[in-house]
Design an enzyme around this catalytic site. Sequence first.
Site, PDB file in Angstrom:
ATOM      1  CG  LEU A   1      22.459  45.077 -33.099  1.00  0.00           C
ATOM      2  CD1 LEU A   1      22.235  44.941 -34.600  1.00  0.00           C
ATOM      3  CD2 LEU A   1      22.600  46.540 -32.706  1.00  0.00           C
ATOM      4  CG  HIS A   2      23.979  38.815 -32.668  1.00  0.00           C
ATOM      5  ND1 HIS A   2      22.632  38.721 -32.916  1.00  0.00           N
ATOM      6  CD2 HIS A   2      24.571  37.853 -33.411  1.00  0.00           C
ATOM      7  CE1 HIS A   2      22.408  37.743 -33.777  1.00  0.00           C
ATOM      8  NE2 HIS A   2      23.573  37.200 -34.098  1.00  0.00           N
ATOM      9  CG  LEU A   3      30.015  43.555 -34.296  1.00  0.00           C
ATOM     10  CD1 LEU A   3      29.691  43.874 -35.753  1.00  0.00           C
ATOM     11  CD2 LEU A   3      30.727  44.747 -33.644  1.00  0.00           C
TER      12      LEU A   3
END
Length: 179
Positions: A94-96
């Site tokens: 997961l990465h923003l």
Amino acid sequence: MSWQTGLIKTILDPKNLIISTDVAVVIADKYPKSRHHYLVLPKEDIASIFQLSKKHLPLLEELHLLAHNIIEVRGENARDFRIGFHAEPSMQRLHLHVISKDFVSSCLKTKKHWNSFNTQLFLPYDSIYDRLKINGFIERLPKDKLKELHDTPLNCNQCEFVAKNIPTLKQHLQEHYEL
């Protein structure tokens, strides 16, 4: 490790961490698509937005706080950035994304790159947070919708200009920043 797991390798090396907390880290994108392009990743092993549930809302809040922290640390203004997730993640973990709206970068090379940040393929943080809070999960876009979004013309994100190709778009974008 495959290229898809490259983020995991990157966050294991402390020299890559711009900001680090007990629950998340901020790194510079290795192939930035803008002048400022950062990734905020949880330390918890979450593959993508599709593995999130309501229990992850506090984690998302922390990621969002760190997104604003990196903008502030770099002396920039939040209104000049987009903060969100890809609807079709290509990397595991997961990465923003925290990305400036200029999109001036030698790494911006394809229509797929452009459309992944400038169509509904880019899901703003608030949208993901609200969907998760209401539904308890994030649903994938249908394949026909993904294809439609990938095929979207190269529309400038700052005016009504429509480019015929990436070099023309990049030249046009540069003009927005020449003073």
